[in-house]
Motif scaffolding. Structure first.
Motif, mmCIF file in Angstrom:
data_model
loop_
_atom_site.group_PDB
_atom_site.id
_atom_site.type_symbol
_atom_site.label_atom_id
_atom_site.label_comp_id
_atom_site.label_asym_id
_atom_site.label_seq_id
_atom_site.Cartn_x
_atom_site.Cartn_y
_atom_site.Cartn_z
ATOM 1 N N THR A 68 0.730 -1.132 0.035
ATOM 2 C CA THR A 68 -0.164 0.000 -0.030
ATOM 3 C C THR A 68 0.830 1.193 -0.106
ATOM 4 O O THR A 68 0.460 2.376 -0.755
ATOM 5 N N ALA A 71 3.315 1.445 -3.405
ATOM 6 C CA ALA A 71 2.829 1.697 -4.439
ATOM 7 C C ALA A 71 2.561 3.043 -4.910
ATOM 8 O O ALA A 71 2.148 3.346 -6.052
ATOM 9 N N GLN A 96 -3.936 3.196 -12.635
ATOM 10 C CA GLN A 96 -3.194 2.634 -11.514
ATOM 11 C C GLN A 96 -3.590 1.070 -11.741
ATOM 12 O O GLN A 96 -4.566 0.737 -12.522
ATOM 13 N N TRP A 98 -4.885 -1.407 -10.362
ATOM 14 C CA TRP A 98 -6.411 -1.638 -9.878
ATOM 15 C C TRP A 98 -7.318 -1.299 -10.855
ATOM 16 O O TRP A 98 -8.553 -1.982 -11.016
ATOM 17 N N GLN A 99 -7.038 -0.224 -11.558
ATOM 18 C CA GLN A 99 -8.131 0.359 -12.607
ATOM 19 C C GLN A 99 -8.056 -0.332 -13.937
ATOM 20 O O GLN A 99 -8.867 -0.351 -14.715
ATOM 21 N N ILE A 139 -3.339 -5.650 -8.727
ATOM 22 C CA ILE A 139 -4.326 -5.868 -7.674
ATOM 23 C C ILE A 139 -4.319 -7.468 -7.413
ATOM 24 O O ILE A 139 -4.641 -8.233 -8.342
ATOM 25 N N ASN A 143 -8.220 -7.868 -3.167
ATOM 26 C CA ASN A 143 -8.723 -6.579 -3.629
ATOM 27 C C ASN A 143 -7.907 -5.728 -3.138
ATOM 28 O O ASN A 143 -8.266 -4.473 -2.578
ATOM 29 N N ARG A 144 -6.602 -5.879 -2.744
ATOM 30 C CA ARG A 144 -5.585 -4.919 -2.098
ATOM 31 C C ARG A 144 -4.575 -5.167 -3.261
ATOM 32 O O ARG A 144 -4.213 -5.536 -4.062
ATOM 33 N N VAL A 145 -3.878 -3.710 -3.083
ATOM 34 C CA VAL A 145 -2.755 -3.453 -3.915
ATOM 35 C C VAL A 145 -1.593 -4.538 -3.596
ATOM 36 O O VAL A 145 -1.198 -4.647 -2.572
#
Lengths: 406, 406
Positions: A68, A71, A96, A98-99, A139, A143-145
């Protein structure tokens, strides 16, 4: 017109001026009619600072929180580069991990890319927009970076190039290509116009660290054409491609060296079935990587075993072997950190005999003693005394006709 | 046992030592048996640096990219604080805005919170985990990171407190509570144990900037009990609550002042219907906020109009009015930036007559001329010469019995 992924490392985006410089490079490719996506690292120094904070708070920190924190470095760069591109009139937006999304496993801090949804990026590129994608991050299924480990931005770039079916992945860095050998040792080293994936992997594994190894593996697997070139000078770099693309394949492409290994010899080991497992099992259990291995049969039912380990692993290796001494039954252990591994690498070696013989003869002519030899399909490596490193590299570079003319 | 949201601003998390200090404060609440969620700002100075980079690249940068860049400040803090908490043995995990999710509209740079999914956070809190949530940020309907505007972390904290149905939202800051007036002017100012939402709003709007105004509005709307307290000292702060919770309501709760306004007078304006619209329409169109307004009817069919605008807006206001001069038809425009607005605020004023009279008499006794008066239900403000600011504040603080004893 081509579809290109351009990747810029930390030194290429170290400050606002350099970010503007990158934006100009990207604009040039766009103006030339290409579809472009950009992958960037954190501004140089930033990641180190973030890592340091995590380590100062706790040497055993939660890797999910580490991810977190670190990144954010790439997140800053993508936003700034998108702004710099827009200022030049180039339509751009940041993405990013996750995007996109860039899906990885949950091995935080050293995650593996599992799947990249290329569709959104492709649609934007086709509409003339430049996606600016954060390297080094993805990701996880939680659901975490996640982050891909140091040097992971190269890997991100190659993976994205594969996902958007790019014609080329240009890796901009602070060297201008891949050389026949280290130009600091051989001033007449030549820049190679093209190198095969397999050669690049062997070169990387013996010390020519231009590209992160995993990124070359991925490029080879996905058949992504990679170019290594300078972000500061304006000239063509070196292509890393399938061997079929390389028209004139020399016998030997390059000479590499590594001073990162140490030699261990176990004297008079009983020569019995399963002895290798007794020696290398405990080393593997202690996470010590063993590289070159040779075994000489003696006349008296014993054998001498010699192998190399990473220099930093040497103390651990000695400890492990001492502990297992009774079980293995060796008479003496000798350790020598003053060695260097010299390697010749070339796809051409596959189909030509006598390539290694030239190596041995050249070294003998210089009076260099070969301690260990190991060979693979496209590489021959020898271990020599560390003080002979430069002499050996120069002799081999000349012997295989790699010196530049003039 | 209570459910508490604790919010720490930038100075409270400025370096690793302060982050450790925050972790200790959080641990204390957890050890006391409370369910705790934490909201944090960026380390102080970080957001300013990020904003500066965006502005240097382009004064007219894309607000979506700006948000991508500046949101990283909070992302770093949540990861570091989660690590610091884990090091103390407290189960904690970080949450970025998009992970909660904190849904906002798409007004990048000044987004409004629309909905917070509290369920995941509540489940974690009930299981004994401390969610560490990034303040100041959310996710827009465009699936991109948004920020709430400066000071937005207070708003985040109150919104999250509402979403998780917290008993209290503790805002840790560098002052230890809300005072009857500025202690730098009146050393005998008293810390208020409790202030009503409406009073806090009026105090904030006249210069007592302890809490961001929007966060107080939201707290009032959602009935979130807010406590303002020091992150450096260990003593109770001031509660901001519904007026029904305040047992002993004084007539006047506090005396506030603002030096941020300037006075404008238009002389001999024709006194005809629609004249106010002619004056204030163009100002509004030019984004100039007008605060106090008075109008004195003259004998000859003209009127003098006096009003205040923000001091930084004064040049623009003058320009706008000069342009509209012919249409409005005033004879002269006078502008005076050397004014201060002094306000008394108190819920008790609603039900008691004569509160304002005490104000006017006290100022008269000190020889302070009142230039403009404006009143609301729980506030009376006067405009005086700037040089009388401290004298006026002290006189009123004493007149309403607010001075501490001893």
């Amino acid at each position: 017109m081509a579809r290109i992924v351009m990747k810029f490392g930390g030194t290429s985006v170290a400050d606002l001026d350099r970010i503007r410089n990158v934006a100009n490079r990207v604009k040039r490719e766009v103006d030339a009619g290409n579809e472009v996506a950009v992958v960037v690292s954190a501004m140089s120094g930033v990641t180190n600072q973030l890592v340091k904070w995590c380590q100062e708070l706790s040497p055993l920190h939660d890797a999910r929180e580490y991810d977190t924190v670190v990144a954010t470095g790439e997140q800053v760069t993508i936003g700034l580069l998108a702004i710099a591109l827009q200022t030049l009139g180039v339509d751009a937006r940041s993405w990013q991990g996750w995007q996109v999304p860039i899906r990885t496993d949950d091995s935080h801090g050293k995650a593996r890319v599992e799947e990249i949804e290329g569709s959104a990026l492709i649609a934007r590129m086709q509409s003339g927009q430049v996606p600016v994608v954060a390297g080094f991050q993805g990701i996880g299924t939680d659901n975490r970076v996640t982050t891909l480990g140091r040097g992971g931005s190269d890997l991100s770039a190659v993976a994205i190039a594969a996902a958007v079916k790019a014609d080329r992945c240009d890796i901009y860095t602070d060297v201008d290509g891949i050389y026949t050998t280290d130009p600091r040792i051989v001033p007449r080293a030549r820049k190679l116009p093209a190198v095969a994936y397999e050669e690049m992997l062997e070169l990387a594994s013996v010390g020519a660290k231009v590209l992160q190894t995993r990124s070359v593996e991925l490029a080879m697997k996905q058949r992504v054409r990679v170019q290594v070139l300078s972000s500061f000078e304006d000239k063509p770099g070196s292509m890393v491609v399938d061997e079929d693309e390389i028209v004139e394949q020399p016998l030997v492409t390059g000479v590499a060296y590594s001073r990162d290994e140490a030699k261990v010899t176990l004297r008079r080991v009983p020569d019995k079935p399963g002895i290798a497992a007794l020696v290398f099992g405990p080393l593997s259990a202690a996470n010590v990587n063993v590289d070159m291995i040779v075994q000489n049969l003696g006349a008296d039912g014993t054998t001498d075993m010699t192998f190399t380990v990473g220099k930093t692993d040497l103390p651990r290796a000695k400890e492990v072997l001492e502990t297992a001494r009774a079980e293995i039954g060796f008479e003496a252990m000798l350790a020598d950190p003053d060695v260097a591994k010299i390697s010749i690498v070339g796809i051409g070696m596959r189909s030509h005999a006598g390539v290694a013989a030239t190596m041995f003869r050249s070294l003998a002519e210089k009076g260099i003693n070969i301690q260990v030899i190991s060979t693979s399909e496209i590489k021959t490596s020898v271990l020599v005394g560390a003080e002979y490193t430069e002499l050996a590299v120069r002799a081999l570079h000349t012997a295989y006709g790699l010196d530049a003319e003039g």
